[in-house]
Design an enzyme around this catalytic site. Structure first.
Site, mmCIF file in Angstrom:
data_model
loop_
_atom_site.group_PDB
_atom_site.id
_atom_site.type_symbol
_atom_site.label_atom_id
_atom_site.label_comp_id
_atom_site.label_asym_id
_atom_site.label_seq_id
_atom_site.Cartn_x
_atom_site.Cartn_y
_atom_site.Cartn_z
ATOM 1 N N TYR A 1 -24.407 -30.241 58.858
ATOM 2 C CA TYR A 1 -25.107 -29.934 57.905
ATOM 3 C C TYR A 1 -26.547 -31.456 57.497
ATOM 4 O O TYR A 1 -27.728 -30.307 57.504
ATOM 5 C CB TYR A 1 -23.884 -30.551 56.680
ATOM 6 C CG TYR A 1 -24.916 -30.248 55.169
ATOM 7 C CD1 TYR A 1 -25.199 -29.261 54.997
ATOM 8 C CD2 TYR A 1 -24.789 -31.909 55.279
ATOM 9 C CE1 TYR A 1 -25.820 -29.210 53.389
ATOM 10 C CE2 TYR A 1 -25.081 -31.976 53.383
ATOM 11 C CZ TYR A 1 -26.099 -30.676 53.004
ATOM 12 O OH TYR A 1 -26.191 -30.647 51.200
ATOM 13 N N GLY B 1 -25.704 -21.511 42.578
ATOM 14 C CA GLY B 1 -24.515 -22.098 43.152
ATOM 15 C C GLY B 1 -25.027 -23.330 42.365
ATOM 16 O O GLY B 1 -25.109 -23.123 40.901
#
Length: 285
Positions: free
Chosen positions: A126, A10
């Site tokens: 989220y 990531g």
């Protein structure tokens, strides 16, 4: 000193890999999701057993803010269960955890920077799952540093800066919202800060500085301001206009104001922080 980094492929994971060469005192072990699936408890335990880390930096996360609205189960699996699994492995193997969280745990109703102790009230899935992940860690053990950050970008991965530069190569006109205020964070600056926390901890292991900390670059701006500065620095000529959020509807509601107060992290670890404008200038694409 061994530092295990989850989510190595990531954006933040790549930023840590980028600076690792500057820190020969640390042996980094980088694990992507194919090496370490944080949603698999047995896999976590096995990796910790094999690598025997002193610290774990958990950058693995579900970060697709809009997609999370329709993929709640997936977001919960990674951000809540995954965080709990990592925390339990840290507890079992006596490892200090550094976990990355988000400004989206706040609702954005403030008009001045958020401190770590202010009431959380996430608006979307989220933010909710990231907050639940924080709580899951706190319920497992106390040897953690939870770092809340915001608007992360870099030369790595997918992010707002790279999206703006891509769009500018495809279009001559672009509109960006100007009524959401926050602070861009260079992932490399965040990576360096995480290393500084580790080194500080290692030098003074008897001092208990565990807890939640805010980190972003200094200053504040709108997404429009951020885009304008990106184009200015990269000499991009584009017709850029500012629009209100209601003209750019998204599945997830975002905080109107999510600037983070960095006083605690600066005071505790003696960290100096660049302005977001200066840090943006340091990136070579």
């Amino acid at each position: 000193m061994v530092v295990l980094v989850t989510g190595a492929s990531g954006q933040l994971g790549q930023a840590i890999q980028f600076i690792a060469k500057n820190h020969s005192e640390i042996k980094f072990v980088f694990c992507s999701s194919s090496d370490l699936d944080i949603t698999n408890k047995e896999n976590c335990q096995t990796v910790f057993q094999n690598t025997k880390p002193d610290f774990c930096i958990n950058t693995a996360a579900y970060t697709a803010v809009d997609k999370a609205e329709s993929e709640r189960n997936k977001a919960e699996l990674i951000n809540v269960l995954g965080s709990k699994n990592i925390a339990e492995a840290c507890k079992d193997f006596d490892v200090t955890l550094i976990h990355i969280s988000t400004d989206f745990v706040f609702d954005g109703s403030n008009d001045k920077p958020y401190t770590e102790s202010q009431i959380t009230n996430p608006k979307g899935i989220y933010g909710q799952t990231k907050l639940e992940g924080e709580k899951a860690i706190q319920q497992v053990f106390s040897k953690y540093y939870i770092i809340r950050t915001s608007w992360v970008y870099s030369q790595f991965g997918n992010n707002f800066m790279k999206t703006m530069l891509r769009l500018s190569s495809e279009r001559t006109v672009l509109s960006v919202v100007n009524d959401q205020i926050g602070t861009p964070t260079n992932a490399v600056d965040l990576a360096e800060t995480l290393v500084q926390i580790i080194l500080f901890h290692n030098q003074q292991p008897t001092i208990n500085n565990y807890g939640i900390y805010n980190f972003s670059n200094e200053g504040e701006c709108s997404w429009y301001d951020f885009a304008k500065k990106i184009f200015e620095i990269n000499n991009v000529n584009i017709d850029l206009s500012a629009i209100p959020t209601e003209q750019f509807p998204t599945p997830a509601q975002r905080p109107k104001y999510s600037v983070l107060d960095k006083s605690k992290i600066k005071t505790t670890f003696g960290i100096s922080i660049k302005t977001w404008e200066d840090s943006l200038k340091s990136i070579k694409i």
